[in-house]
Design a protein around this motif. Structure first.
Motif, PDB file in Angstrom:
ATOM      1  N   TRP A  95       0.811  -1.216   0.000  1.00  0.00           N
ATOM      2  CA  TRP A  95       0.000   0.000   0.000  1.00  0.00           C
ATOM      3  C   TRP A  95       0.845   1.266   0.000  1.00  0.00           C
ATOM      4  O   TRP A  95       0.315   2.360  -0.056  1.00  0.00           O
ATOM      5  N   PHE A  96       2.156   1.090   0.086  1.00  0.00           N
ATOM      6  CA  PHE A  96       3.024   2.255   0.272  1.00  0.00           C
ATOM      7  C   PHE A  96       2.874   3.274  -0.852  1.00  0.00           C
ATOM      8  O   PHE A  96       2.764   4.476  -0.595  1.00  0.00           O
ATOM      9  N   GLU A  97       2.865   2.828  -2.094  1.00  0.00           N
ATOM     10  CA  GLU A  97       2.777   3.765  -3.220  1.00  0.00           C
ATOM     11  C   GLU A  97       1.461   4.530  -3.209  1.00  0.00           C
ATOM     12  O   GLU A  97       1.425   5.714  -3.532  1.00  0.00           O
ATOM     13  N   ASP A  98       0.369   3.877  -2.822  1.00  0.00           N
ATOM     14  CA  ASP A  98      -0.923   4.558  -2.755  1.00  0.00           C
ATOM     15  C   ASP A  98      -0.999   5.509  -1.554  1.00  0.00           C
ATOM     16  O   ASP A  98      -1.459   6.639  -1.676  1.00  0.00           O
ATOM     17  N   MET A  99      -0.545   5.049  -0.402  1.00  0.00           N
ATOM     18  CA  MET A  99      -0.673   5.830   0.829  1.00  0.00           C
ATOM     19  C   MET A  99       0.336   6.968   0.924  1.00  0.00           C
ATOM     20  O   MET A  99       0.088   7.950   1.614  1.00  0.00           O
ATOM     21  N   ARG A 100       1.438   6.860   0.240  1.00  0.00           N
ATOM     22  CA  ARG A 100       2.495   7.866   0.335  1.00  0.00           C
ATOM     23  C   ARG A 100       1.980   9.258  -0.022  1.00  0.00           C
ATOM     24  O   ARG A 100       2.251  10.232   0.673  1.00  0.00           O
ATOM     25  N   LYS A 101       1.195   9.367  -1.072  1.00  0.00           N
ATOM     26  CA  LYS A 101       0.707  10.695  -1.484  1.00  0.00           C
ATOM     27  C   LYS A 101      -0.237  11.287  -0.448  1.00  0.00           C
ATOM     28  O   LYS A 101      -0.233  12.489  -0.221  1.00  0.00           O
ATOM     29  N   TYR A 102      -1.034  10.453   0.213  1.00  0.00           N
ATOM     30  CA  TYR A 102      -1.941  10.965   1.240  1.00  0.00           C
ATOM     31  C   TYR A 102      -1.167  11.432   2.472  1.00  0.00           C
ATOM     32  O   TYR A 102      -1.532  12.423   3.097  1.00  0.00           O
ATOM     33  N   ILE A 103      -0.113  10.712   2.799  1.00  0.00           N
ATOM     34  CA  ILE A 103       0.720  11.121   3.930  1.00  0.00           C
ATOM     35  C   ILE A 103       1.422  12.436   3.607  1.00  0.00           C
ATOM     36  O   ILE A 103       1.484  13.339   4.442  1.00  0.00           O
ATOM     37  N   HIS A 104       1.913  12.570   2.372  1.00  0.00           N
ATOM     38  CA  HIS A 104       2.610  13.799   1.977  1.00  0.00           C
ATOM     39  C   HIS A 104       1.693  15.017   2.050  1.00  0.00           C
ATOM     40  O   HIS A 104       2.080  16.051   2.586  1.00  0.00           O
ATOM     41  N   VAL A 105       0.499  14.934   1.501  1.00  0.00           N
ATOM     42  CA  VAL A 105      -0.383  16.103   1.482  1.00  0.00           C
ATOM     43  C   VAL A 105      -1.028  16.369   2.842  1.00  0.00           C
ATOM     44  O   VAL A 105      -1.502  17.473   3.081  1.00  0.00           O
ATOM     45  N   SER A 106      -1.021  15.387   3.719  1.00  0.00           N
ATOM     46  CA  SER A 106      -1.676  15.545   5.008  1.00  0.00           C
ATOM     47  C   SER A 106      -0.756  16.053   6.109  1.00  0.00           C
ATOM     48  O   SER A 106      -1.214  16.735   7.024  1.00  0.00           O
ATOM     49  N   ALA A 107       0.503  15.733   6.046  1.00  0.00           N
ATOM     50  CA  ALA A 107       1.402  15.991   7.166  1.00  0.00           C
ATOM     51  C   ALA A 107       1.453  17.465   7.557  1.00  0.00           C
ATOM     52  O   ALA A 107       1.246  17.813   8.713  1.00  0.00           O
ATOM     53  N   PHE A 108       1.749  18.328   6.628  1.00  0.00           N
ATOM     54  CA  PHE A 108       1.906  19.744   6.963  1.00  0.00           C
ATOM     55  C   PHE A 108       0.735  20.561   6.422  1.00  0.00           C
ATOM     56  O   PHE A 108       0.894  21.701   6.019  1.00  0.00           O
ATOM     57  N   ASN A 109      -0.421  19.953   6.449  1.00  0.00           N
ATOM     58  CA  ASN A 109      -1.657  20.584   6.014  1.00  0.00           C
ATOM     59  C   ASN A 109      -2.109  21.611   7.032  1.00  0.00           C
ATOM     60  O   ASN A 109      -1.775  21.531   8.209  1.00  0.00           O
ATOM     61  N   CYS A 110      -2.916  22.557   6.589  1.00  0.00           N
ATOM     62  CA  CYS A 110      -3.400  23.613   7.493  1.00  0.00           C
ATOM     63  C   CYS A 110      -4.232  23.046   8.634  1.00  0.00           C
ATOM     64  O   CYS A 110      -4.186  23.570   9.748  1.00  0.00           O
ATOM     65  N   ALA A 111      -4.998  21.994   8.393  1.00  0.00           N
ATOM     66  CA  ALA A 111      -5.822  21.435   9.461  1.00  0.00           C
ATOM     67  C   ALA A 111      -4.942  20.881  10.570  1.00  0.00           C
ATOM     68  O   ALA A 111      -5.235  21.050  11.753  1.00  0.00           O
ATOM     69  N   VAL A 112      -3.842  20.243  10.204  1.00  0.00           N
ATOM     70  CA  VAL A 112      -2.941  19.662  11.198  1.00  0.00           C
ATOM     71  C   VAL A 112      -2.166  20.769  11.913  1.00  0.00           C
ATOM     72  O   VAL A 112      -2.186  20.873  13.139  1.00  0.00           O
ATOM     73  N   MET A 113      -1.476  21.590  11.149  1.00  0.00           N
ATOM     74  CA  MET A 113      -0.648  22.631  11.756  1.00  0.00           C
ATOM     75  C   MET A 113      -1.506  23.670  12.476  1.00  0.00           C
ATOM     76  O   MET A 113      -1.154  24.115  13.563  1.00  0.00           O
TER      77      MET A 113
END
Length: 190
Positions: A95-113
């Motif tokens: 699942w790494f190739e599929d999940m990697r893009k979601y982790i990238h766009v989510s990590a430093f997202n405005c909702a998180v930060m």
């Protein structure tokens, strides 16, 4: 009642873009159900675990040097980002190739930060949030607020990208106008 008010406020904050410009992640999430579920799940994970860590940062760092808190919040998210990538790679390599893009766009997202940057002020204003459980629940609610905002955007995504919308206005400009109108409506409920 507090939960409903908090969810409406988080939804309005996400839609009004007051915590930062996270619209690109909302647009990715709105693209398909798979994108919505994966992005929402990862963002909720980041906001919940990050809020738990921010509780300990707030205890350890005195308010006189509050600028250091922002640095530590960013380091926590960076650590969670790398840890989640490693965990998915080790235990879910297919699942790494599929999940990697979601982790990238989510990590430093405005909702998180934005959640981590504002949770301390929210805890100061409301004593119910000042404990560990309050921080964790506020982080989880922020993730749920993002999910609700993404669902609202998903409802109009296809119509705002159809041929009926003028080409110059189609896509991002139409989405921003839609977000503005919806955010004003939701904000009026509070």
């Amino acid at each position: 009642m507090f939960l409903i008010n908090d969810l409406i406020a988080l939804l309005a904050a996400n839609l009004i873009l007051s915590q930062a410009l996270g619209t690109s992640t909302l647009f990715i999430a709105a693209g398909s159900r798979k994108n919505l579920v994966a992005t929402a799940g990862v963002i909720t994970l980041f906001t919940t675990i990050g809020s738990a860590a921010s509780f300990f940062i707030d205890l350890a760092v005195p308010s006189s040097v509050s600028d250091l808190r922002l640095l530590f919040y960013t380091l926590v998210i960076a650590f969670l980002y790398v840890a989640l990538l490693i965990i998915v790679y080790k235990f879910g390599s297919r699942w790494f190739e599929d999940m990697r893009k979601y982790i990238h766009v989510s990590a430093f997202n405005c909702a998180v930060m934005g959640t981590l940057f504002t949770i301390n002020k929210r805890a100061d204003a409301d004593s119910a949030l000042s404990g560990f459980g309050g921080y964790v629940s506020a982080g989880f609610e922020a993730g749920i607020g993002f999910v609700i905002a993404a669902i609202i955007l998903t409802a109009a995504y296809r119509k705002l990208n159809s041929r009926k919308v003028p080409a110059a206005f189609r896509g991002f400009p139409a989405m921003l106008v839609y977000l503005g109108i919806i955010s004003m409506a939701v904000y009026s409920l509070k």
